[in-house]
Enzyme design. Structure first.
Site, PDB file in Angstrom:
ATOM      1  N   LYS A  50       0.976  -1.209  -0.241  1.00  0.00           N
ATOM      2  CA  LYS A  50      -0.300  -0.078   0.188  1.00  0.00           C
ATOM      3  C   LYS A  50       1.007   0.973   0.114  1.00  0.00           C
ATOM      4  CE  LYS A  50      -4.324   1.341   2.253  1.00  0.00           C
ATOM      5  NZ  LYS A  50      -5.161   1.340   0.912  1.00  0.00           N
ATOM      6  N   ALA A  51       1.487   1.395  -1.401  1.00  0.00           N
ATOM      7  CA  ALA A  51       2.878   2.624  -1.466  1.00  0.00           C
ATOM      8  C   ALA A  51       1.581   3.989  -1.922  1.00  0.00           C
ATOM      9  CB  ALA A  51       3.887   1.823  -1.822  1.00  0.00           C
TER      10      ALA A  51
END
Length: 317
Positions: free
Chosen positions: A170-171
């Site tokens: 979840k960048a």
């Protein structure tokens, strides 16, 4: 059915973060400032989570805190980032921030990011920072979208494949794809975007997993590029407890058009029925009864009214 009256904040001016956890202590959010040379600001080198706390009979409770914390640290590992905090310290910071702001329910945003020590593409010499913010947050797309069902459009932007971007992290940088798709949908009068992969299979929404319901069978849409959804997993486990048949499947968008019901799930969206896709009505073109029932049960679960799933709650006090 549990109903929240307010809508999610539409822009930054609507956010009321109060005190945030920043660099190891609680400070007013206005004082939690970073350098304009912050690496993450220039290159998207951050990882984050979206978590919710709900009001229960025992006060505020965080939904699936351990799973979210683990995913945050997994995201950091995928990015080659060494966090300055342990899972226990992350949990502590989240709970302390909720307590300091006296929240009964809120949206929680923990974030790890590379600082300003270097502007080279490689951030190996940059310090990793950690923060937590908590904010009031209601129904993500608004009450009307839930009551009537949301209107989706298939975006012209495709979901990034796993050999291009780290889709299981979840960048921050990954979400440029989501921002563009969501903006396109909103600019064209829709509530949300539906993203396909490069082969034309359904991937997900801009920030949600997709489910179909057909002939009494619940069909979670699976795809290699999807983030491992914690809400998705919760809905599947809830459905199993109800003895609802489940068939994990891949799907093209035309299969969604002909489903009995379609709905999307996520921390922000919770369970949101879909009434139409590309201006084609799903079934009768309104929020489906199964989707609405699943939303009702989900909100009972997160509010501590279903003992079978109370182990998913971490009480703040």
């Amino acid at each position: 059915m549990h109903v929240q009256s307010e809508s999610a904040p539409k822009n930054s001016s609507a956010l009321d973060a109060g005190y945030v956890w920043f660099d190891g202590k609680l400070v007013p959010h206005q004082e939690a400032t970073v350098s304009v040379l912050t690496h993450a600001l220039h290159y998207g080198t951050s990882v984050f989570e979206g978590i919710r706390a709900y009001e229960t009979d025992r006060g505020a409770a965080v939904f699936r805190l351990k799973e979210h914390t683990r995913r945050l640290l997994d995201s950091a590992k995928i990015m080659g980032m060494t966090p300055p905090v342990t899972s226990e310290q992350i949990d502590h910071a989240i709970l302390e921030t909720i307590r300091r702001n006296n929240r009964l329910s809120c949206y929680i945003r923990p974030l790890l990011w590379y600082g300003p020590e270097s502007l080279g593409v490689n951030p190996r010499d940059n310090r990793v920072f950690f923060m937590v913010a908590t904010m009031p947050w209601g129904v993500y797309l608004g009450e009307e979208a839930v009551r009537k069902g949301a209107a989706l459009m298939t975006s012209s932007w495709r979901r990034s494949p796993g050999d291009i971007m780290p889709t299981k992290s979840k960048a921050g940088g990954n979400y440029v794809n989501s921002v563009l798709a969501n903006q396109e949908a909103r600019d064209n009068g829709f509530d949300e975007a539906l993203l396909l992969d490069r082969e034309g299979y359904v991937a997900e929404g801009s920030g949600e997993n997709i489910f179909m319901y057909q002939d009494g069978v619940l069909m979670p849409i699976v795809h290699s590029v999807n983030l491992r959804g914690i809400t998705r997993d919760a809905v599947i486990q809830i459905a199993k407890s109800m003895d609802i048949p489940i068939e994990v499947t891949m799907a093209t968008r035309d299969e969604l058009y002909t489903a009995d019901e379609v709905f999307m799930v996520g921390t922000a969206a919770e369970v949101t029925p879909i009434a139409s896709i590309d201006r084609r009505p799903i079934s009768s073109g309104v929020a489906g009864p199964f989707s609405l029932k699943m939303r009702e049960i989900y909100l009972d679960v997160v509010s501590g009214r279903v003992p079978e799933f109370e182990h998913w709650l971490t009480y703040v006090h």
